[in-house]
Design an enzyme around this catalytic site. Structure first.
Site, short mmCIF file in Angstrom:
data_model
loop_
_atom_site.label_atom_id
_atom_site.label_comp_id
_atom_site.label_asym_id
_atom_site.label_seq_id
_atom_site.Cartn_x
_atom_site.Cartn_y
_atom_site.Cartn_z
N ASP A 210 6.00 7.26 -1.87
CA ASP A 210 5.80 7.66 -3.34
C ASP A 210 6.19 9.26 -3.47
O ASP A 210 5.54 9.60 -4.59
CB ASP A 210 4.80 7.25 -4.47
CG ASP A 210 3.96 5.81 -3.62
OD1 ASP A 210 3.36 5.11 -4.47
OD2 ASP A 210 3.57 5.60 -2.63
N ASP A 242 8.46 3.38 -2.87
CA ASP A 242 8.29 3.80 -4.17
C ASP A 242 8.97 5.15 -4.27
O ASP A 242 8.96 6.42 -4.03
CB ASP A 242 6.87 4.48 -4.60
CG ASP A 242 6.37 2.51 -5.19
OD1 ASP A 242 7.00 1.81 -5.05
OD2 ASP A 242 5.25 2.90 -5.46
N TYR A 245 11.07 5.91 -8.69
CA TYR A 245 10.77 5.97 -9.53
C TYR A 245 11.54 5.13 -10.88
O TYR A 245 11.19 6.22 -12.06
CB TYR A 245 9.70 6.41 -9.82
CG TYR A 245 8.09 6.86 -9.61
CD1 TYR A 245 7.58 6.22 -9.50
CD2 TYR A 245 8.91 6.71 -7.83
CE1 TYR A 245 6.68 5.84 -9.12
CE2 TYR A 245 7.58 6.99 -7.07
CZ TYR A 245 5.65 6.09 -7.72
OH TYR A 245 4.58 5.86 -6.85
N HIS A 354 4.49 -0.82 2.46
CA HIS A 354 3.60 0.11 1.32
C HIS A 354 2.15 0.17 0.86
O HIS A 354 1.36 1.43 1.19
CB HIS A 354 4.50 -0.24 -0.02
CG HIS A 354 4.41 -0.06 -1.20
ND1 HIS A 354 4.64 2.11 -1.28
CD2 HIS A 354 4.05 0.17 -2.92
CE1 HIS A 354 4.75 2.60 -2.66
NE2 HIS A 354 3.68 1.55 -2.89
N HIS A 364 -5.48 0.17 -7.09
CA HIS A 364 -4.96 -0.93 -5.69
C HIS A 364 -5.71 -0.53 -4.62
O HIS A 364 -5.36 -1.40 -3.83
CB HIS A 364 -4.06 0.35 -5.36
CG HIS A 364 -2.65 1.06 -6.08
ND1 HIS A 364 -2.88 -0.19 -6.83
CD2 HIS A 364 -1.80 1.63 -5.86
CE1 HIS A 364 -0.92 0.50 -8.52
NE2 HIS A 364 -1.28 1.49 -7.76
N HIS A 391 1.56 3.67 -2.39
CA HIS A 391 1.41 2.93 -3.15
C HIS A 391 -0.26 3.51 -3.49
O HIS A 391 -0.46 3.56 -4.72
CB HIS A 391 0.58 1.35 -2.60
CG HIS A 391 0.32 0.33 -3.76
ND1 HIS A 391 1.31 0.51 -4.96
CD2 HIS A 391 -0.34 -0.47 -3.98
CE1 HIS A 391 0.88 -0.61 -5.74
NE2 HIS A 391 -0.26 -1.11 -5.09
N VAL A 392 -1.25 3.96 -3.18
CA VAL A 392 -2.31 4.91 -3.33
C VAL A 392 -2.31 6.18 -3.88
O VAL A 392 -1.49 7.25 -2.20
CB VAL A 392 -3.39 4.84 -2.73
CG1 VAL A 392 -4.81 5.68 -3.62
CG2 VAL A 392 -4.31 3.43 -2.83
#
Length: 631
Positions: A210, A242, A245, A354, A364, A391-392
């Site tokens: 992320d 991720d 972005y 992910h 999430h 993800h988080v």
């Protein structure tokens, strides 16, 4: 509440290598070649055994897909050469509100600039062959229209630069190679990591997810570079989804390619796709074109799931956004791949995906529950050691788990969605903290996993920044002693909110494939913020070195079995964690005994309080009087 930041020059989808940034951490387009525009966005991925894949982009289709390279110690005047393939793609752009009003970091474009793209009045009114008023493409919006652009408006179409993919083959482990790509005068270099090798110790894995393109993202990447310096040939970076972005605003894939070039042109970066490569009109197109993983070489039919042996690690990437049920393509491939692992050659098995299976953040929650139910028995049956997630947007380390039970049979789960992207940190954490959550904080930074031998790995997460409530700083806090605070949720409510480091030994059983009893714990319990997990449900004990709660039993004069032993920079914390992860104890290394330190080992607490950062400043000195695992 969203905010509008008017700061940038538009990164138009119709400009070659657009400069759509206001921050110095994203380089300008490369100009070092005989005839600009030059090739750029150079990055590496591992291919099959003895292979390195070089990817770069060019503005012109007449630039060749060619890499010249030569081993260190040989003359660059007689280089080797490899040719590859070239392709471009077009996509209809999507406008996400976070591009204009990010929760953290500088805006990527302005509202006025997006409106200019969406306004067609200069050409869709009284066209020469349609002189009767407004054409079907006519749009004159007064507010930004979010979501997928209209196919009737070619200004909303992005056409990529030419993406070149070149595979270098027959490379020799631990050999440094210098290389150049066509259309670029710069010389890069990398050192080839070994293939499957149980003797390739130590071996480092840089970990993040992320990431995005903020100032904090840049800190994360720079920390990875610093941490891996000097380990060339014995390290790779793993990014669990991720990436850029871009979220459908595809020119941001080009700025991200330049943003990552300093790291990724010299160290292979292995990735899996996340929701930001899949949703918002992305549909995997940019990801698959630019980040080819070794799927075909590992018997997969999709770039979204793959595996690769690298040193002592069998690395597996799987997809949270493809079918996972038994009988599905991904499940069948994963089953076959795990069955083919040779633990005598690659004793460590690391899976990256992910969306997390376990998570105690409010963000999430349980999104990957079907995937967990489908694939967790497979992962545990084959003795997977570590599962990496993103993800988080927070950091969390779990105890080894299976079906919600703390058990030495389960892998350690590391949630690393805290690379520093524009969406900011996720808060609040669920309270009370579940017994299976060992460390959590909504701060940003990377982690390093150093594989020391067949059973021991040293793990270290280090904070590089936090989210702040200060709009003047773009809601980014780069203070080394920071704690996250955001305008929506307030201060980070995690017990470890102010702790800047989570560092520990991860120790696994010599025989990962020993029989494992089915967990029989009841519905997972939680513990109070200041309570110890005295009766957390676990699977039946398989070794009396473990208490009923799955933590290692205190035993004076010994480290007492396979453990997590937490450190700061190698120093044991006074408030750190110990966790049992073994099925037998005969493989434990000898502990160091500085001044009788092994005799002073005590059972540590699996938590860090708000004052731990200050307490840890003196940890190195304190380590002289405490037991340190010696590998």
């Amino acid at each position: 509440m969203r905010r509008l930041v008017l700061a940038l020059t538009l990164c138009s989808p119709h400009l070659l290598f657009p400069a759509c940034h206001a921050s110095s951490h994203i380089p300008e387009p490369n100009t070092l070649c005989a005839s600009p525009p030059c090739s750029e966005q150079v990055h590496l991925q591992l291919g099959g055994p003895g292979e390195m894949v070089v990817v770069y982009v060019t503005a012109n289709a007449n630039t060749s897909s060619e890499v010249t390279y030569w081993p260190a110690g040989t003359s660059p005047s007689t280089p080797l050469s490899a040719s590859g393939s070239a392709a471009a793609y077009s996509q209809l752009m999507w406008i996400d509100s976070g591009l204009i009003a990010p929760l953290m970091g500088a805006a990527r474009v302005t509202e006025a600039e997006v409106l200019a793209l969406q306004n067609t009045t200069t050409w869709a009114l009284r066209a020469p062959f349609s002189p009767f008023g407004e054409g079907s493409s006519y749009r004159n919006p007064s507010e930004v229209e979010y979501g997928l652009g209209s196919y009737k408006n070619p200004q909303m179409v992005y056409t990529s630069p030419v993406v070149h993919t070149v595979r270098l083959t027959g490379l020799v482990s631990y050999t440094t190679y210098y290389y150049t790509v066509a259309g670029d005068a710069r010389v890069f270099n990398f050192t080839m990591p070994p293939g499957a090798s149980a003797a390739a110790y130590p071996f480092k894995l840089g970990l993040t997810a992320d990431l995005g393109q903020t100032d904090i993202s840049a800190r994360t990447v720079e920390r990875l570079r610093e941490s891996l310096k000097g380990t060339e040939g014995s390290s790779v970076v793993l990014l669990s989804g991720d990436l850029a972005y871009a979220d459908g605003y595809f020119p941001l894939w080009d700025t991200w390619g330049r943003f990552m070039e300093g790291l990724a042109s010299g160290t292979p970066v292995m990735t899996v796709g996340g929701n930001h490569e899949y949703g918002n009109g992305e549909a995997w197109s940019s990801y698959n074109a630019r980040y080819p993983m070794p799927f075909a070489q590992s018997g997969s039919v999709s770039n979204l799931w793959w595996s690769r042996d690298v040193g002592p690690v069998h690395l597996i990437g799987i997809c949270s956004y493809a079918e996972t049920s038994p009988g599905s393509l991904q499940y069948q491939w994963l089953s076959a791949d795990l069955q083919g692992v040779n633990r005598s050659v690659t004793p460590w098995v690391v899976v990256m995906m992910h969306a997390p299976w376990y998570n105690s953040n409010s963000g999430h929650r349980a999104e990957a529950e079907l995937m967990r139910r489908d694939m967790e028995p497979l992962v545990v049956a084959h003795g997977v050691d570590i599962v990496l997630n993103g993800h988080v947007h927070a950091y969390e380390r779990m105890k080894p788990l299976y079906k919600g039970c703390v058990t030495p049979c389960g892998p350690v789960y590391l949630n690393l969605g805290n690379g520093g992207n524009r969406e900011g940190a996720y808060l609040p954490w669920l309270e009370p903290q579940p017994y299976y959550s060992a460390f959590r904080a909504s701060t940003f930074g990377p982690a390093i996993l150093t594989i020391a031998n067949a059973t021991h790995a040293f793990y270290n997460f280090t904070r590089v920044g936090c989210q702040s409530a200060d709009a003047a700083s773009n809601y980014e806090n780069l203070d080394a002693e920071c704690t996250t605070v955001n305008a929506l949720d307030g201060a980070d409510n995690a017990r470890n909110a102010s702790a800047g480091v989570d560092a520990l030994w991860i120790v696994r059983a010599a025989d990962r494939l020993a029989s494992c009893p089915e967990p029989t714990c009841s519905q997972p319990l939680v513990q109070g913020a200041s309570a110890q997990p005295t009766s957390a449900p676990t699977s039946p004990s398989v070794d009396k070195a473990c208490d009923d709660d799955g933590e290692s039993k205190y035993s004076a004069g010994t480290l007492g079995g396979s453990i997590f032993a937490s450190f700061v920079g190698g120093a044991v914390l006074g408030a750190a964690g110990v966790l049992c992860m073994q099925r037998r104890r005969d493989f434990m290394p000898k502990s160091s005994n500085k001044g009788g330190s092994a005799e002073r080992h005590v059972r540590m607490v699996e938590m860090l309080d708000e004052g731990s950062t200050a307490e840890n400043k003196g940890a190195e000195g304190a380590a002289d009087g405490m037991g340190v695992v010696d590998v």
